[in-house]
Design a protein around this motif. Structure first.
Motif, PDB file in Angstrom:
ATOM      1  N   ALA A 109      17.723   1.347  -0.505  1.00 26.48           N
ATOM      2  CA  ALA A 109      16.586   2.227  -0.609  1.00 26.48           C
ATOM      3  C   ALA A 109      16.189   2.979   0.814  1.00 26.48           C
ATOM      4  CB  ALA A 109      15.350   1.043  -0.732  1.00 26.48           C
ATOM      5  N   GLY A 113      17.584   5.916  -0.588  1.00 22.13           N
ATOM      6  CA  GLY A 113      16.445   6.262  -1.387  1.00 22.13           C
ATOM      7  C   GLY A 113      15.134   7.423  -0.479  1.00 22.13           C
ATOM      8  N   PRO A 257      13.985   4.958  -4.814  1.00 17.72           N
ATOM      9  CA  PRO A 257      14.566   3.705  -4.067  1.00 17.72           C
ATOM     10  C   PRO A 257      14.907   2.312  -4.978  1.00 17.72           C
ATOM     11  CG  PRO A 257      12.137   3.986  -3.725  1.00 17.72           C
ATOM     12  CD  PRO A 257      12.572   5.123  -4.338  1.00 17.72           C
TER      13      PRO A 257
END
Length: 307
Positions: A109, A113, A257
């Motif tokens: 993430a 992300g 994410p």
């Protein structure tokens, strides 16, 4: 929406992995360098990314969506943790079982992300990706860390001893307060955040240099872990977010994410705790390569269904 842009951004991450692998093969990046880069990411770069994202003017409507996003993500991590422990209950090897469980719960993430959300959604959309990082960091540094650290220190101590949580607290205060950071500080945060994706992928690539390539094809656990992280979790995310009262921008800020490949933290935690990182490096690498197709497809499907 954004299939080509998403594929381009994820492909760039794969290029950084190859550069890290090449550097390690050439002996330019040694074991000590990998450990040092990992510490730089954990203790300097990640806090910079968090503070950069929260450095924005206050908005009541954005605060309302922030609360909904935070609640959704806080509920998602216990749900994914339960799924991970249930799905991988029968994996015989303890180390592989731990890595597979971690891989299902935690995506890349922060390292993928956030830059991907920036490319697709702009500065407003990336705000929600960083809100995702609040529960992510709380869980990865408590539950995730405990999967590799057998010491019985309390969860509160672990939570506040990692650098991300104080950064989140300061970031939220910064968003709520009617003040702006000096331009020199903003410039420094931007510079730190720019190191995020390249350094994380260099670490993965350098670790990958020790991987036995032939084991990719013969190891079903790597393919199962990749399938569940890259396809199963994004599909659940699309379905669950469909019913949440958020704008499409905010939903994508959560989905991107959530749908990223296996977290680079999997390799970094293995390196930090000096456990075998061979399986984790292969899993992160295969998942990242597959995400070149799976992430653009996820964003395109979600945008079509939610519009």
């Amino acid at each position: 929406m954004g299939f080509a842009v998403t594929a381009q951004q994820v492909g760039l991450m794969a290029v950084f992995i190859v550069l890290g692998l090449f550097g390690a093969r050439k002996k330019w990046i040694g074991d000590q360098a990998v450990t040092g880069l990992t510490n730089i990411l954990i203790y300097f770069v990640t806090p910079g990314v968090i503070l950069q994202a929260f450095n924005r003017p206050f908005s009541m409507s954005r605060l309302h969506e922030l609360g909904i996003v935070a609640l959704v993500v806080f509920l998602a991590f216990p749900a994914m943790t339960g799924l991970a422990y249930l799905i991988y209950l029968k994996v015989p090897d303890l180390g592989i079982r731990r890595d597979l469980r971690f891989s299902l719960i935690y995506s890349n993430a922060g390292f993928l992300g956030i830059p991907l959300s920036q490319a697709l959604l702009g500065t407003d959309g990336v705000f929600f990706a960083v809100v995702f990082m609040v529960p992510f960091n709380i869980f990865v540094w408590t539950q995730g860390w405990s999967m590799y650290d057998s010491r019985q220190s309390g969860p509160i101590k672990r939570l506040f001893s990692n650098p991300a949580i104080p950064s989140v607290i300061v970031g939220i205060a910064l968003f709520l307060a009617p003040v702006s950071l000096p331009s020199i500080v903003v410039t420094g945060l931007n510079d730190l955040a720019g190191l995020n994706a390249p350094l994380a992928m260099f670490v993965v690539g350098a670790t990958l240099s020790k991987v036995r390539w032939r084991t990719f094809a013969s190891d079903p656990w790597i393919w199962l872990g990749t399938a569940l992280r890259n396809l199963f979790i994004p599909a659940l995310g699309i379905l669950a977010l469909w019913f949440v009262p958020l704008s499409t921008e905010a939903k994508l800020g959560v989905l991107i994410p959530l749908s990223c490949p296996v977290a680079a933290f999997l390799v970094m935690f293995a390196v930090t705790h000096k456990v075998d990182s061979d399986f984790s490096a292969r899993l992160v690498s295969l998942s990242t390569l597959v995400s070149i197709l799976s992430l653009p497809a996820t964003v395109s499907v979600a945008s079509s269904l939610w519009s």
